[in-house]
Design an enzyme around this catalytic site. Structure first.
Site, PDB file in Angstrom:
ATOM      1  N   HIS A 175       0.871  -1.180   0.000  1.00  0.00           N
ATOM      2  CA  HIS A 175       0.000   0.000   0.000  1.00  0.00           C
ATOM      3  C   HIS A 175       0.914   1.238   0.000  1.00  0.00           C
ATOM      4  CE1 HIS A 175      -2.824   2.941   1.793  1.00  0.00           C
ATOM      5  NE2 HIS A 175      -3.806   2.101   1.529  1.00  0.00           N
ATOM      6  N   GLN A 182      -4.688  -4.782   6.610  1.00  0.00           N
ATOM      7  CA  GLN A 182      -5.713  -5.605   5.962  1.00  0.00           C
ATOM      8  C   GLN A 182      -5.874  -6.941   6.695  1.00  0.00           C
ATOM      9  OE1 GLN A 182      -8.694  -5.302   3.820  1.00  0.00           O
ATOM     10  NE2 GLN A 182      -7.156  -3.762   3.419  1.00  0.00           N
ATOM     11  N   LYS A 196     -10.737  -0.284   9.889  1.00  0.00           N
ATOM     12  CA  LYS A 196     -10.911  -1.506   9.078  1.00  0.00           C
ATOM     13  C   LYS A 196     -11.273  -2.695   9.960  1.00  0.00           C
ATOM     14  CE  LYS A 196      -7.940   0.091   5.414  1.00  0.00           C
ATOM     15  NZ  LYS A 196      -6.793  -0.131   4.543  1.00  0.00           N
TER      16      LYS A 196
HETATM   17  C1  LIG Z   1      -5.801   0.574   4.397  1.00  0.00           C
HETATM   18  C2  LIG Z   1      -4.410   0.101   4.379  1.00  0.00           C
HETATM   19  C3  LIG Z   1      -3.362   0.916   4.810  1.00  0.00           C
HETATM   20  C4  LIG Z   1      -3.567   2.331   5.265  1.00  0.00           C
HETATM   21  O1  LIG Z   1      -4.525   2.426   6.258  1.00  0.00           O
HETATM   22  P1  LIG Z   1      -4.972   3.884   6.771  1.00  0.00           P
HETATM   23  O2  LIG Z   1      -6.092   3.585   7.692  1.00  0.00           O
HETATM   24  O3  LIG Z   1      -5.387   4.652   5.560  1.00  0.00           O
HETATM   25  O4  LIG Z   1      -3.789   4.469   7.425  1.00  0.00           O
HETATM   26  C5  LIG Z   1      -2.089   0.414   4.761  1.00  0.00           C
HETATM   27  N1  LIG Z   1      -1.851  -0.832   4.340  1.00  0.00           N
HETATM   28  C6  LIG Z   1      -2.824  -1.656   3.942  1.00  0.00           C
HETATM   29  C7  LIG Z   1      -2.484  -3.044   3.518  1.00  0.00           C
HETATM   30  C8  LIG Z   1      -4.139  -1.217   3.948  1.00  0.00           C
HETATM   31  O5  LIG Z   1      -5.118  -2.033   3.533  1.00  0.00           O
END
Ligand SMILES: *Cc1c(COP(=O)(O)O)cnc(C)c1O
Length: 415
Positions: A132, A212, A235
């Protein structure tokens, strides 16, 4: 409904679970919401919403140092939240869990603090093709500032991390490996424990991006033996604006502060300031108190549901959705690794992902379209991006059928 009496159904009562999430009862464009954008942000159960409400109604005050009742209430709730996080990822001690704004800030904290203190020009950092942007850009900023070198682990056509190529990247100058445990774009579950072992054989610490993974897999940072682990609350069915940096106590304790201000100091004079130990040293200023408390409630919700039931349901959704999507002519799935979470990225011949997303939206179906913050990954496949459907434990087989019907409509209109 297929598999109505399968063991999966017995483990998880999806309809009951759905009733815990008020937003899942809502409509979009006059159609019941079909929320398939969980990899970007997950929905919140009523218990989390209620906990935030109760905090602001009954407990709100600034934490630490306060002698009055509410300040002590809030402090206890905040520090209890840290204990819940530590239990959830099996950290050896709560103080190894630093509250941040999100996973992104956690990576930036390590890059700024650990990176500046430990790296010099020519030192090498290993990342992978499927990272990411949050686990690419902070290291590039360090490259521009310090002259460190970034090396990238390639992936296979099926979207799998190439372990042998990874091994071959290590040199005497390798100082850190920063790798995702699960790809947000492909769904690939990486062999995190093996990745850590290989780095440790070379004496290299590992940061795992668990942003994730955290919503799909049980995490045990001591078993993984990773040196840093980062994730976001939003998440994991918790509030936005709260995230976690886990770090081994000795590593964190040796790191200089990231931001200066209140709460992180021991004693301040105009001549000299001394800093507190962990975790306070890395939590300058008033933190997201309610966010931390809400995150703990989200974690308790997941714990009470149980990973076994969650995974069984998500894996059956993944299989069914994959099979049904592949029946659509001209649809191609990117990320077909043997070990995947319930994230499916795909393209459709001659159709721009954004156009597909817009048509699906008119039917109340929320998918993500575009690069999903992994532009270099899509460059690897010669694409700009994809359509991504990502499933949580509260999604249903009926929703898969609605997605498939919606994509049929997309083809009729655009194909
Ligand atoms: C969503 C995500 C991030 C970043 O998360 P934030 O909440 O935007 O800081 C980093 N790595 C992965 C694999 C992600 O899915």
């Amino acid at each position: 409904m297929i598999l109505k009496n399968s063991p999966t159904e017995a483990l998880l009562d999806v309809e009951a679970v759905r009733r815990d999430f008020p937003i899942l009862q809502s409509s979009v464009c006059g159609k019941p919401l079909v929320y398939l954008d969980n990899a970007a942000s997950a929905q919140k159960p009523q218990s989390v919403i209620d906990r935030l409400d109760r905090y602001y109604k009954e407990q709100n005050a600034n934490i630490h140092r306060g002698v009055h009742f509410l300040s002590q209430e809030a402090t206890v709730a905040y520090e209890d939240a840290r204990k819940v996080v530590a239990r959830f990822i099996n950290a050896a001690e709560p103080k190894e869990c630093i509250f941040t704004r999100n996973a992104t800030e956690a990576v930036n904290l390590v890059a700024s603090s650990w990176g500046r203190a430990n790296l010099k020009a020519g030192d090498e950092i290993i990342i992978s093709t499927m990272e990411h942007h949050a686990n690419i850009v902070p290291w590039q900023m360090l490259r521009d500032e310090l002259g460190v070198v970034i090396k990238v682990v390639p992936i296979s056509d099926t979207g799998e991390f190439l372990v042998e190529d990874y091994k071959a990247l290590f040199t005497a100058k390798t100082k850190l490996a920063a790798l995702c445990q699960v790809s947000n774009s492909l769904g690939t579950i990486n062999p995190a424990k093996v990745m850590v072992e290989i780095a440790h054989q070379q004496g290299v610490p590992v940061l795992l991006d668990g942003a994730q993974a955290i919503a799909h897999l049980p995490i045990d940072v001591q078993d993984l033996d990773c040196d840093f682990y980062v994730f976001s609350g939003h998440k994991l069915f918790g509030p936005t604006g709260i995230g976690v940096l886990y770090g081994k106590a000795d590593l964190l304790s040796a790191m200089p502060p990231y931001q200066g201000g209140g709460d992180m100091i021991d004693r301040v004079t105009f001549e000299k300031t001394t800093y507190r130990g962990i975790p306070e040293r890395f939590e300058a200023g008033t933190p997201h108190i309610s966010g931390a408390i809400g995150l703990a409630t989200a974690i308790e919700y997941v714990e009470q549901l149980g990973h076994e039931a969650m995974i069984a349901h998500e894996q059956s959704l993944l299989k069914e959705a994959t099979d049904k999507l592949l029946e659509i002519p001209g649809l191609r799935i990117y990320g077909t690794a043997g070990d995947k979470v319930s994230v499916i990225s795909f393209t459709m011949d001659g159709i721009h992902p954004n156009d597909a997303g817009t048509i699906l939206d008119a039917d109340g179906i929320a998918v993500r379209t575009g690069h999903h913050c992994t532009m270099p990954l899509w460059q690897r496949f010669g694409l700009e991006g994809s359509i991504r459907a990502s499933f949580a434990f509260y999604n249903t087989r009926e929703e898969i059928d609605l997605l498939v019907t919606g994509l049929g409509k997309v083809q009729k209109l655009l194909g």
